[in-house]
Scaffold this motif. Structure first.
Motif, short mmCIF file in Angstrom:
data_model
loop_
_atom_site.label_atom_id
_atom_site.label_comp_id
_atom_site.label_asym_id
_atom_site.label_seq_id
_atom_site.Cartn_x
_atom_site.Cartn_y
_atom_site.Cartn_z
N PHE A 225 10.68 1.50 10.71
CA PHE A 225 10.45 1.13 11.75
C PHE A 225 11.69 0.99 12.52
O PHE A 225 11.69 1.04 13.91
N GLU A 226 12.91 0.63 12.26
CA GLU A 226 13.65 0.26 13.03
C GLU A 226 14.46 1.72 13.32
O GLU A 226 14.97 1.84 14.69
N ALA A 227 14.17 2.89 12.71
CA ALA A 227 14.56 4.19 13.33
C ALA A 227 13.47 4.62 14.34
O ALA A 227 13.81 5.81 14.84
N ALA A 228 12.34 4.04 14.13
CA ALA A 228 11.39 4.51 15.26
C ALA A 228 11.66 3.77 16.66
O ALA A 228 12.36 2.89 16.84
N GLU A 229 10.73 4.19 17.51
CA GLU A 229 10.77 3.68 18.83
C GLU A 229 10.13 2.23 18.91
O GLU A 229 10.58 1.16 19.73
N LYS A 230 9.58 1.89 17.97
CA LYS A 230 8.74 0.41 18.20
C LYS A 230 8.96 -0.32 16.79
O LYS A 230 8.89 0.52 15.67
N SER A 231 8.78 -1.46 16.74
CA SER A 231 9.17 -2.48 15.53
C SER A 231 7.56 -2.30 14.76
O SER A 231 6.53 -1.91 15.51
N PHE A 232 7.35 -2.68 13.66
CA PHE A 232 5.82 -3.01 13.00
C PHE A 232 5.38 -3.71 13.83
O PHE A 232 4.12 -3.39 14.24
N SER A 233 5.61 -5.15 14.34
CA SER A 233 4.99 -5.86 15.03
C SER A 233 4.45 -5.33 16.47
O SER A 233 3.38 -5.16 16.88
N GLN A 234 5.50 -4.63 16.91
CA GLN A 234 5.00 -3.82 18.31
C GLN A 234 4.09 -2.58 17.89
O GLN A 234 3.26 -2.63 18.81
N THR A 235 4.12 -1.97 16.81
CA THR A 235 3.08 -0.86 16.51
C THR A 235 1.61 -1.45 16.35
O THR A 235 0.80 -0.98 17.11
N VAL A 236 1.66 -2.72 15.72
CA VAL A 236 0.26 -3.30 15.44
C VAL A 236 -0.13 -3.91 16.62
O VAL A 236 -1.40 -3.39 17.00
N THR A 237 0.53 -4.26 17.50
CA THR A 237 0.01 -5.04 18.64
C THR A 237 -0.62 -3.72 19.83
O THR A 237 -1.57 -3.84 20.44
N ASP A 238 0.52 -2.78 19.79
CA ASP A 238 0.26 -1.68 20.75
C ASP A 238 -1.29 -0.80 20.41
O ASP A 238 -1.90 -0.58 20.92
N GLU A 239 -1.22 -0.76 18.89
CA GLU A 239 -2.49 -0.22 18.35
C GLU A 239 -3.82 -1.03 18.52
O GLU A 239 -4.85 -0.43 19.13
N LEU B 200 0.82 -1.25 0.11
CA LEU B 200 0.03 -0.03 0.11
C LEU B 200 0.84 1.33 -0.06
O LEU B 200 0.66 2.33 -0.74
N LEU B 201 2.06 1.27 0.72
CA LEU B 201 2.88 2.34 0.78
C LEU B 201 3.86 2.44 -0.62
O LEU B 201 4.31 3.55 -0.69
N GLY B 202 3.69 1.57 -1.19
CA GLY B 202 4.82 1.47 -2.73
C GLY B 202 6.20 1.25 -2.15
O GLY B 202 7.04 1.91 -3.17
N VAL B 203 6.41 0.68 -1.23
CA VAL B 203 8.16 0.40 -0.85
C VAL B 203 8.14 -1.19 -0.63
O VAL B 203 7.02 -2.22 -0.59
N SER B 204 9.59 -1.50 -0.54
CA SER B 204 9.65 -3.14 -0.42
C SER B 204 9.61 -3.23 1.20
O SER B 204 9.72 -2.30 1.87
N VAL B 205 9.23 -4.60 1.56
CA VAL B 205 8.99 -5.00 2.87
C VAL B 205 10.34 -4.64 3.67
O VAL B 205 10.26 -4.10 4.62
N ARG B 206 11.55 -4.92 3.10
CA ARG B 206 12.93 -4.42 3.72
C ARG B 206 12.75 -3.03 4.04
O ARG B 206 13.32 -2.43 5.06
N HIS B 207 12.42 -2.03 2.95
CA HIS B 207 12.36 -0.62 3.31
C HIS B 207 11.61 -0.30 4.46
O HIS B 207 11.89 0.65 5.23
N LEU B 208 10.28 -1.10 4.50
CA LEU B 208 9.25 -0.94 5.63
C LEU B 208 9.79 -1.09 7.01
O LEU B 208 9.56 -0.27 7.88
N HIS B 209 10.61 -2.16 7.20
CA HIS B 209 11.32 -2.52 8.37
C HIS B 209 12.36 -1.42 8.52
O HIS B 209 12.39 -1.31 10.01
N MET B 210 12.99 -1.02 7.66
CA MET B 210 13.94 -0.01 7.97
C MET B 210 13.28 1.30 8.59
O MET B 210 13.81 1.84 9.66
#
Length: 317
Positions: free
Chosen positions: A248-262, A236-246
């Motif tokens: 979130f790596e620069a943020a406070e929470k990972s992708f999975s942590q963000t989903v769970t917390d939301e 949906l964002l138009g980027v690779s999965v690797r880029h998406l994880h990158m």
């Protein structure tokens, strides 16, 4: 936050006050409306001062016309760039270099404050828009072309959703976060206008922040889907999965942590606000794959079961 409305003025004085004190005195523009229509005029706005020198205005008003003339500019120079978000029935811009244009509901436009223009709402509903004003002196990307930005719609289909996500975040951000978002929005606008290169240090930083902002909003939009996964959001964002994880790596929470917390945050809100709703239904609406998973994740995060959390809330704790 400063708010003002024409209801604070006597009806027969409302448009004159708006024209002289608000339009000319605060915004540096000339407002015009046929005399026979002035008795029904209504206008309101809010002004929020932001870090980084920015100011965010939301304006609603019944139909009238606006001009920022050379004399208005001389009287109240701004030396800022503006990012406009159209929220109403649409608007028309004209009177500057290039062709006149319309801006549709939900769309954006950018300009430098000190170039002449005229504008009016397209629909009978009048004006409804947000305006982010950023002084040029507070923008790291200094370029003489910034002062040559005549009003123009934001047409890049890849950048417009990023701008929308950051604009939405700006309305909810605390002071510290607002400062960085103002800079990001300025640089996105300058990328779209060809002044900042996407591959430059400033351009890359703005795009990373904006994509992370949009990714979080995509997560919130699809939270109910139990199959929500990095591949889906990356697509949906138009980027690779690797880029998406990158991102979130620069943020406070990972992708999975963000989903769970939301999901947990949404479920807590529903437990408090809808005491009659079945916990199993809440778990499903928040995207948990099963009731057992929801209980396990909730208990691990809060040290109690969802039902106990709800009971404590009903007791006023």
């Amino acid at each position: 936050m400063y708010r003002w409305c024409t209801d604070e003025v006597e009806p027969h004085d409302r448009f004159d006050y708006w024209r002289e004190v608000r339009a000319k005195g605060l915004f540096g523009v000339t407002a015009e409306l046929e005399r026979e229509r002035r008795a029904d005029f209504f206008g309101e706005f809010s002004l929020r001062q932001l870090g980084g020198g920015g100011g965010l205005v939301e304006l609603k008003a019944s139909h009238y016309t606006v001009e920022r003339s050379t004399s208005d500019i001389a009287y109240a120079p701004g030396d800022s760039i503006c990012v406009y978000q159209q929220l109403g029935s649409g608007g028309w811009f004209g009177g500057m270099r290039g062709n006149d244009f319309a801006i549709a509901n939900g769309s954006f436009a950018t300009s430098h404050t000190d170039l002449p223009y005229r504008t009016a709402p397209l629909g009978a509903g009048g004006f409804h828009l947000r305006i982010l004003k950023i002084p040029v002196s507070h923008i790291p990307a200094q370029d003489r072309r910034i002062r040559e930005l005549a009003p123009k719609t934001f047409n890049d289909p890849a950048l417009a959703p990023l701008l929308a996500a950051c604009f939405a975040d700006l309305g909810e951000a605390a002071a510290g976060d607002a400062t960085s978002l103002v800079q990001v929005l300025a640089h996105l606008a300058l990328i779209e206008r060809g002044i900042v290169r996407p591959g430059s240090r400033l351009g890359q930083a703005a795009l990373r922040t904006a994509r992370l902002s949009q990714a979080r909003r995509l997560i919130a939009r699809h939270l109910q889907n139990p199959d929500l996964a990095p591949a889906m959001v990356a697509d949906l964002l138009g980027v690779s999965v690797r880029h998406l994880h990158m991102l979130f790596e620069a943020a406070e929470k990972s992708f999975s942590q963000t989903v769970t917390d939301e999901r947990l945050e949404r479920s807590r809100r529903l437990l408090r606000e809808t005491p009659e709703r079945l916990i199993a239904d809440i778990a499903t609406s928040c995207g948990f794959e099963s009731l057992a998973t929801y209980y396990r994740v909730f208990s691990a995060a809060h040290g109690m079961a969802p039902g106990d959390f709800r009971a404590r809330g009903s007791e006023g704790h």
